[in-house]
Design a protein around this motif. Structure first.
Motif, PDB file in Angstrom:
ATOM      1  N   GLN A 212       0.848  -1.193   0.000  1.00 35.18           N
ATOM      2  CA  GLN A 212       0.000   0.000   0.000  1.00 35.18           C
ATOM      3  C   GLN A 212       0.884   1.244   0.000  1.00 35.18           C
ATOM      4  N   VAL A 213       0.704   2.096  -1.021  1.00 30.22           N
ATOM      5  CA  VAL A 213       1.471   3.334  -1.085  1.00 30.22           C
ATOM      6  C   VAL A 213       0.524   4.526  -1.047  1.00 30.22           C
ATOM      7  N   PHE A 214       1.100   5.676  -0.674  1.00 33.32           N
ATOM      8  CA  PHE A 214       0.341   6.921  -0.649  1.00 33.32           C
ATOM      9  C   PHE A 214       1.274   8.061  -1.046  1.00 33.32           C
ATOM     10  N   GLY A 215       0.750   8.965  -1.846  1.00 30.22           N
ATOM     11  CA  GLY A 215       1.503  10.164  -2.203  1.00 30.22           C
ATOM     12  C   GLY A 215       0.624  11.388  -2.048  1.00 30.22           C
ATOM     13  N   ASP A 216       1.241  12.551  -1.838  1.00 28.93           N
ATOM     14  CA  ASP A 216       0.453  13.784  -1.754  1.00 28.93           C
ATOM     15  C   ASP A 216       0.910  14.771  -2.818  1.00 28.93           C
ATOM     16  N   THR A 217       0.282  15.931  -2.858  1.00 25.57           N
ATOM     17  CA  THR A 217       0.583  16.923  -3.893  1.00 25.57           C
ATOM     18  C   THR A 217       1.876  17.677  -3.609  1.00 25.57           C
ATOM     19  N   GLN A 218       2.462  17.464  -2.423  1.00 30.89           N
ATOM     20  CA  GLN A 218       3.736  18.113  -2.080  1.00 30.89           C
ATOM     21  C   GLN A 218       4.938  17.232  -2.417  1.00 30.89           C
TER      22      GLN A 218
END
Length: 661
Positions: A212-218
């Protein structure tokens, strides 16, 4: 944070998203088809908009109607859930053009990972390990067969735009390749609108491990550890758990960093899953990236203590990730079981019908808890042929894997579903199998454990018959009156009354006798043995039953002359047979071949007058997004074909007739 979002999905995931939104104070808009007018997810949201007919192509895949609904209701963002439009780059782009936030990755990331072939080329550049195979655009059947010969059998044919096990076939012999390729292409076209495939070496005894991965707009990225999804049937997951048994810290970090590298390579934002095929020795290869939330995300939530839907909403609203990699820890062990409307004893054919009974153990919804249930249906709802077969997800958490296993077995034992075939009893057997219990995992576990999983008696005959008798006696007690002439307790001035019970128990006919003794007690005679019978009601549909020296706590649900008996060992169906009404049954039906489930006839391989061999594929049906082949039960000649390709067919409908050669 958003004030209002539209949920472009149905069922349990729509309910799941709505629950987190409600907790955060975000209003929700549901969309629904004709078939879902009274569905649970419609009631779970603050508003609802009708978007079309029952078939997905007439409703949940009509993204222009969904965008219109969002704009008309003032929603600022759209959550696609999983399936349907969740990985549709055109839909993501259309949301942006309409001034709506797509709660998912940018369209460019979906496009980059949407084609398995293109994604593998990109991953190769990023240094992520790949399974040997052909991932190019050449789709000529002879060319692909040549590539399979070069790679070496067994090979796996996979839909390039696919997922969820659709458009995927293992091929062990060159002579089977062309037929398997054609089937893959049909299923891929029907499911994804794209029949491109790739061919890879089939990894022997593979484990299916995803990160499970997660990325943000920063530009921040984290991995929330791994899930083992190796237990599968028909290339679709049955049980998922986190963390993966036997995973070392070094391998976990290596796989997590590879997954983050994959996400960085496409500028990923939001929740995503990078799926790997792993060898038994720990070597792993990139398989695909699912650019959405996964069905099995609750097990990750359980071990990390974070609500991933909340993370999705915050990241989509422009906030940074709620945690850094060094803040994340694994706590305990979690397992998810998918409760599906299907018949494991009939090659997992999907089932449809009404949930006459849907009782589950005490559970929390959408939270970290020892037992959690994510469901998009209620007792009394219909499971239709228009959507997939999943009824609900049962998730358990424990301090250790052993504790989680015990909790899952107990939770499944207290899950009672009546009205259609389900896989609940089968899941209990998988959880109790040696391979799963000892974490000897690979994608062939079900086949390896076949003897322990199929054709197993759920409830002893005496227990099932005693349960029916207890239910009948309980109904009679509830109808008792002070008038001795109106009572139904079987009392006689002299001697006893005897009631004949002709019962069909799990497909086998049996005769039992329920005796009403002069002192008010009862006895049950079965198979020539007569034993004292005592029963006491414990509450709605529950009984304490003693037959001779054996004693059980049973749940018995009666619908007309049908009984469903649930015991600690499992469950069984019992039909009270009216001997007069069923006189003459059992006459042979000759060479009838009937539809095993409602669906669409998508291929006919024979015509009237054609000679066929036993086991030869005659026709192909499609139901609940899956293909099912109809094979000849004997050598013979096709006498008559009764349907044409494209026809909708009811369950039990006669498709064609065979006669012996």
């Amino acid at each position: 944070m958003f004030d209002k979002i539209l949920i472009a999905n149905r069922g349990e995931i729509a309910c799941r998203v709505a629950a987190t939104a409600r907790r955060l104070g975000v209003k929700t808009v549901a969309v629904y088809s004709d078939a879902d007018a009274q569905a649970k997810h419609v009631r779970a949201c603050d508003e609802a908009v009708h978007i079309g007919g029952s078939a997905p192509r007439d409703s949940y895949l009509r993204w222009e109607r969904i965008i219109e609904a969002a704009r008309a209701t003032g929603a600022q963002a759209i959550h696609p859930g999983y399936g349907f439009l969740s990985e549709n780059e055109d839909f993501a782009a259309a949301c942006a053009e309409a001034g709506l936030v797509f709660i998912g990755p940018p369209a460019s990331a979906i496009a980059a990972m949407g084609s398995k072939a293109a994604a593998k080329a990109l991953m190769e550049q990023a240094g992520v390990p790949l399974v040997p195979g052909y991932h190019g655009d050449q789709q000529d059947a002879d060319f692909l067969m040549g590539e399979a010969d070069r790679i070496g059998y067994p090979v796996l044919i996979k839909a390039s735009a696919g997922g969820g096990g659709k458009g995927m076939r293992r091929v062990d012999r060159p002579e089977d390749f062309i037929e398997a390729l054609a089937s893959c292409k049909r299923e891929a076209q029907a499911s994804f609108g794209d029949d491109h495939v790739l061919v890879e070496r089939y990894v022997t005894r593979p484990r299916h491990i995803e990160i499970q991965v997660f990325g943000d707009t920063q530009g921040n990225y984290v991995y929330l550890f791994e899930r083992d999804c190796s237990v599968q049937r028909r290339h679709q997951k049955v049980l998922e758990e986190a963390p993966a048994p036997g995973m070392t810290e070094a391998r976990r970090r290596e796989m997590g960093e590879a997954a983050v590298a994959a996400a960085r390579a496409v500028g990923y934002v939001g929740a995503g899953t990078v799926e790997f095929i792993a060898e038994q020795d720990g070597r792993f290869y990139f398989m695909e990236m699912n650019t959405r939330l996964q069905v099995e995300h609750p097990v990750t939530e359980a071990i990390v203590g974070h609500d991933l839907v909340e993370w999705q909403l915050r990241v989509a609203a422009g906030e940074p990730l709620p945690a850094r990699q060094e803040d994340l820890r694994i706590r305990g062990h979690a397992i998810e079981a998918r409760l599906c409307a299907e018949n494991p004893e009939a090659q997992f054919l999907p089932a449809t019908g009404r949930l006459e009974v849907f009782r589950t153990p005490p559970a929390s919804e959408f939270s970290v808890a020892p037992v959690r249930l994510d469901a998009g249906v209620r007792e009394g709802d219909e499971i239709s042929p228009y959507y997939d077969s999943m009824i609900a997800k049962l998730i358990v958490w424990g301090d250790t894997r052993e504790q989680a296993l015990a909790r899952l077995d107990a939770a499944l034992a207290h899950t009672h579903i009546v009205g259609l075939h389900t896989n609940v009893a089968f899941l209990r057997r998988v959880v109790g199998s040696r391979s799963f219990r000892e974490a000897d995992l690979d994608t062939a576990l079900i086949e390896r454990e076949r003897e322990a999983l199929f054709g197993v008696e759920g409830v002893p005959l005496a227990c099932a018959v005693a349960g029916v008798a207890a239910c009948v006696l309980g109904e009679e007690r509830r109808l008792e009156t002070p008038d001795p002439w109106s009572r139904r307790d079987g009392w006689r001035l002299h001697g006893m009354a005897r009631r004949r019970m002709e019962l069909d128990v799990a497909g086998q006919r049996h005769v039992a006798f329920l005796d009403y003794l002069h002192d008010g007690s009862h006895a049950l005679e079965l198979g020539g043995e007569r034993l004292a019978l005592r029963s006491r009601e414990l509450g709605q549909d529950r009984y304490d039953v003693q037959l001779g020296q054996a004693r059980w706590t049973l749940a018995v649900y009666r619908r007309g002359e049908s009984f469903a008996v649930f015991a600690p060992q499992g469950a069984t169906a019992v039909q009270w047979v009216d001997a007069i009404a069923h006189a003459g049954e059992g006459a042979g039906e000759g060479g009838r071949l009937t539809a095993p489930m409602p669906g669409k006839l998508i291929a006919l391989h024979v015509q009237a007058g054609q000679a066929v061999k036993k086991g030869q594929a005659l026709a192909v049906m499609e139901a609940m997004k899956m293909e099912h082949s109809i094979a000849a039960p004997m050598d013979g000649v096709v006498e008559e074909v009764l349907y044409a390709v494209g026809d909708q067919v009811a369950e039990g409908a006669e498709l064609l007739r065979l006669k012996t050669a």
